[in-house]
Enzyme design. Structure first.
Site, PDB file in Angstrom:
ATOM      1  N   CYS A  74       0.911  -0.924   0.049  1.00  8.98           N
ATOM      2  CA  CYS A  74      -0.023  -0.043   0.080  1.00  8.98           C
ATOM      3  C   CYS A  74       0.784   1.205   0.221  1.00  8.98           C
ATOM      4  O   CYS A  74       1.569   1.675   1.147  1.00  8.98           O
ATOM      5  CB  CYS A  74      -0.993  -0.059   1.245  1.00  8.98           C
ATOM      6  SG  CYS A  74      -1.915   1.439   1.488  1.00  8.98           S
ATOM      7  N   CYS A 217      -4.711   5.717  -4.840  1.00 10.43           N
ATOM      8  CA  CYS A 217      -4.022   4.296  -4.535  1.00 10.43           C
ATOM      9  C   CYS A 217      -2.497   4.544  -5.018  1.00 10.43           C
ATOM     10  O   CYS A 217      -2.109   4.910  -6.177  1.00 10.43           O
ATOM     11  CB  CYS A 217      -4.749   3.301  -5.374  1.00 10.43           C
ATOM     12  SG  CYS A 217      -3.844   1.633  -4.970  1.00 10.43           S
TER      13      CYS A 217
END
Length: 283
Positions: A74, A217
């Site tokens: 992430c 993202c």
């Protein structure tokens, strides 16, 4: 049973950074789903900080999605962890042990956070896909107007679709879940649509595996920048514009991807890793 945590924002990517190093209990599924459902602690990812298991790392990170599944990487969450560690005076440059490998990050002079996300992987044999793929730069994958995907692994798998028109007109909320769960992806996949606006910028929207449509993202921004360069559409150093803001992605000559952008704090407090109950700090 108090675990320090901070609710943070990485370009609209909602992140919880939880310091689990002294916790005697792991985060439970009940706690994760409770935090995800709460209007103040809802998140895209939880970044749980642990003591490292590898001598070359300073800390180890576990990554949890809002649906209770685990993630290998992430990018925006990693930037939040770097900011948190810096602000708590643990150092200036950090090497983090993640499921995808060691990543390094630091705060820049302009207060932006940079993370070396490592090298992309284009080898289909090393991706969780269900059929043989000869060229990951052009993969037959279709949903509505979306076709001809580029597959890139940044520790987690991404499918990038390049379109020529405004990405806002393509209902990613309609096609994202279908593509995420396509039989090609036995472990599911992150789905993005990208529109190149110049050799130095592109616009991006992402349906994140385990989280759904998201404001940003980081790993998808990295994957899209690499995919665009690989297709000859952009230069190595570009700005990726997401609904939540802009990330700078530099795909270096040595294949390493450097992601740079801002983070913000929401609030801090303590949480119960068993139940997900929490208490905010008093200011």
């Amino acid at each position: 049973m108090k675990t320090p945590f901070s609710k943070m924002d990485g370009l609209g990517n909602q992140i919880i950074v939880a310091d689990m190093r002294e916790s005697t209990h792991a985060l439970t599924p009940q706690a994760i789903l409770s935090l995800a459902a709460d209007s103040q602690t809802y998140f895209d990812q939880i970044m749980a900080i642990h003591l490292p298991t590898k001598k070359e790392a300073d800390f180890r990170i576990e990554i949890w999605n809002a649906d209770g599944s685990m993630a290998n990487a992430c990018g925006n969450g990693t930037r939040c962890v770097i900011a948190w560690l810096t602000d708590h005076n643990y150092g200036e440059i950090f090497r983090l042990e993640t499921p995808a490998g060691i990543v390094e990050g630091k705060r820049q002079i302009d207060n932006l956070i940079s993370v070396d996300m490592g090298c992309p992987n284009f080898n289909a044999k090393e991706m969780p896909v269900s059929r043989e793929i000869i060229d990951t730069n052009h993969v037959e994958l279709t949903a509505g107007p979306l076709r001809d995907a580029c597959l890139v692994s940044i520790g987690n798998l991404h499918a990038i679709f390049f379109v020529e028109n405004d990405i806002q007109y393509i209902p990613l909320e309609k096609y994202g879940s279908k593509l995420e769960h396509d039989p090609l992806f036995p472990q599911r996949c992150n789905i993005s649509i990208a529109c190149v606006t110049s050799q130095e910028s592109l616009n991006l929207r992402t349906w994140e595996r385990g989280a759904g449509l998201t404001q940003a993202c980081g790993s998808a921004a990295c994957a899209s920048a690499v995919a665009a360069y690989r297709r000859g559409l952009t230069k190595r150093n570009i700005d990726v514009n997401l609904p939540g803001g802009t990330l700078n992605i530099f795909y270096r000559e040595d294949d390493h991807i450097i992601m740079t952008g801002p983070v913000k704090y929401g609030f801090s407090g303590f949480l119960n890793p068993l139940t997900g109950s929490y208490k905010k700090d008093d200011f």
